[in-house]
Each structure stands twice: as C-alpha cells, then as structure tokens.
Design a protein around this motif. Structure first.
Motif, mmCIF file in Angstrom:
data_model
loop_
_atom_site.group_PDB
_atom_site.id
_atom_site.type_symbol
_atom_site.label_atom_id
_atom_site.label_comp_id
_atom_site.label_asym_id
_atom_site.label_seq_id
_atom_site.Cartn_x
_atom_site.Cartn_y
_atom_site.Cartn_z
ATOM 1 N N ILE A 1 42.860 33.829 35.001
ATOM 2 C CA ILE A 1 41.582 33.673 35.696
ATOM 3 C C ILE A 1 41.039 35.058 36.062
ATOM 4 C CG2 ILE A 1 40.536 32.834 37.845
ATOM 5 C CD1 ILE A 1 42.651 30.575 37.832
ATOM 6 N N PRO A 2 39.774 35.371 35.800
ATOM 7 C CA PRO A 2 38.684 34.499 35.357
ATOM 8 C C PRO A 2 38.455 34.515 33.851
ATOM 9 C CG PRO A 2 37.761 36.576 36.050
ATOM 10 C CD PRO A 2 39.261 36.699 36.232
ATOM 11 N N HIS B 1 38.949 27.052 38.985
ATOM 12 C CA HIS B 1 38.697 28.090 37.977
ATOM 13 C C HIS B 1 39.449 27.794 36.680
ATOM 14 C CE1 HIS B 1 36.368 30.970 40.368
ATOM 15 N NE2 HIS B 1 37.152 30.643 41.393
ATOM 16 N N TRP B 2 40.709 27.359 36.802
ATOM 17 C CA TRP B 2 41.551 27.197 35.625
ATOM 18 C C TRP B 2 41.103 26.025 34.752
ATOM 19 C CZ3 TRP B 2 44.337 30.110 32.800
ATOM 20 C CH2 TRP B 2 45.272 29.575 31.904
ATOM 21 N N ALA C 1 41.464 29.975 30.587
ATOM 22 C CA ALA C 1 41.317 28.622 31.119
ATOM 23 C C ALA C 1 42.316 27.700 30.415
ATOM 24 C CB ALA C 1 39.895 28.108 30.945
#
Length: 242
Positions: free
Chosen positions: A60-61, A152-153, A64
């Motif tokens: 992250i970021p 986020h993931w 994913a």
C-alpha cells in the motif's frame, strides 16, 4: 534475485531439492520483509531441503489484493514447473495472500499439497464478534488500523471478495491447511472460524494454537517461536516427496 512480472523475487535453493515452497511475507501490507522472515525461510530451505521462492510484492498504496493474488499464483505455477510439488505459506498479511491464492489455484484446477498459514488475516471486515474480547490482550494489532489498511488493500474489490477476505471463499476441494495462531492475537477468532469452515467443507485443517502467544509468534526469538519453527520445518520435511 530476479525480476518476475515486475516483482523482485528471491529463491533460496538448497544443495538437494525435495520440493518447494512459495513464502509470502507479512507486514500489514505496508511493511517490507523483515529479518525474522528470512530466518524462517532459510530454515525451511536448509532443514527441509526445499527451494523457497520469496516474492517482494508491492505494498500500500502501490499494491492491492487482486494483483498480489494473481501474481503469487503465477509464481506457484512457475515453482511447480521448476521444482515439482510446491507448498504455499505466509504469515499475517502474507497469510491472507496465501489462502486467497490457494483458492484461485484450486479454481484453476491446481490443488496444493498443503497451505501453511501463520497468524493469517482472513476476514478484512474485522467483524468477528469475538475480536473485542481478545483486543485488550493483543499488544500488537488493533482493529481501527486494520480497517484502514483493509480499505486500501482491497482496491476495487468488495471486502467480502475471497481475493481480499479468503474466509468468505468456498474451501471445498482445497488441499490440507495448517494454521498457527496464538490466543493473544485479534486474528485468532477468525482462525477458529476457518477451522469450522474447513471441517464442513471436508478439508483437513490442523489448528496449532498456543495459549498466551501473540501475533506471528512462530517468527519470534522465543521458546514458543523456536518450537513452532521446528514444527513448521518438520511438517514440510515430512510432506516433501522423495
């Protein structure tokens, strides 16, 4: 080290190879691989005579869940082509990737001889009703931060997608699973849910639970950690072909 599909990938190859492992490191999807991971990987290679592939996946970021799952699956296939029978293992965030990958490979007709999970993150909704009871005893993980990281993931996927939360996948047809978990880990309640789901699906699952131990305790330089590492190495060595 080599680059495979844009990822740095390390492979530790012992003098005699009796099988292989793809090991996915943990770190909350935000931390790179740590010395403790390398100690375990080296022990597996040296003592179980297994070629160990270690992907350095984007965090992250930049990374994913879907990319991590699909590229890890490709590395498992690559390992099978190179070394034959290949196990999949991971800790914490890496455990989430590992089980999601095992599910995707099963869907593609590849059933792994064993998937070994150390304190895996299984349900990124963090909704298990037993978590609040465990939380005060956990010195390491906390639900609020876990929920932020999960958002986020997951990328563009729903949190309930098995690529994100493998606990919601259909386990039917998976190979055997081994889970190491400590009772002072907020992820421990979901390990019990996984055990029930595996039993219902007819999947052999060994739940190695140690009272009073914390998150990823098999990676720690403690008596319990060393005992768990020996158990991990011995189980892989016993299951290796040849």
């Amino acid at each position: 080290m080599e680059h495979v599909d844009g990822w740095p990938v390390y492979t530790i190859v012992p003098p005699q190879v009796r099988g292989a492992v793809v090991y996915v490191h943990g770190g909350g999807w935000v931390n790179e691989i740590a010395p403790q991971h390398w100690h375990l990987v080296a022990a597996i290679a040296a003592e179980a005579s297994m070629a160990v592939t270690v992907p350095i996946y984007p965090l992250i970021p930049f990374g994913a869940a879907l990319e991590a799952r699909d590229k890890t699956a490709a590395l498992v296939r690559r390992s099978i082509d190179r070394w034959g029978a290949t196990f999949l293992a991971g800790d914490s965030a890496g455990g989430q990737i590992a089980l999601s990958t095992a599910l995707a490979l099963r869907d593609a007709g590849v059933v792994l001889p064993r998937t070994l999970l150390i304190s895996p993150a299984l349900d990124l909704t963090w909704s298990n009703p037993r978590i609040p009871a465990v939380q005060p005893t956990d010195p390491w993980l906390a639900t609020p931060g876990g929920k932020v990281l999960a958002e986020h993931w997951r990328g563009d996927l729903d949190l309930l997608d098995p690529a994100v939360s493998p606990l919601f996948g259909d386990l039917t047809g998976l190979g055997p699973i081994t889970v190491f978990t400590g009772t002072r880990d907020v992820l421990n309640p979901d390990a019990h849910v996984l055990a029930v789901k595996a039993r219902t699906a007819g999947v052999p699952l060994e739940l190695c639970e140690v009272a009073g131990q914390v998150h990823v305790y098999p990676l720690l330089p403690t008596r319990a950690g060393r005992d768990a590492q020996r158990q991990i190495v011995e189980s892989l060595r016993a299951a290796a072909p040849g």
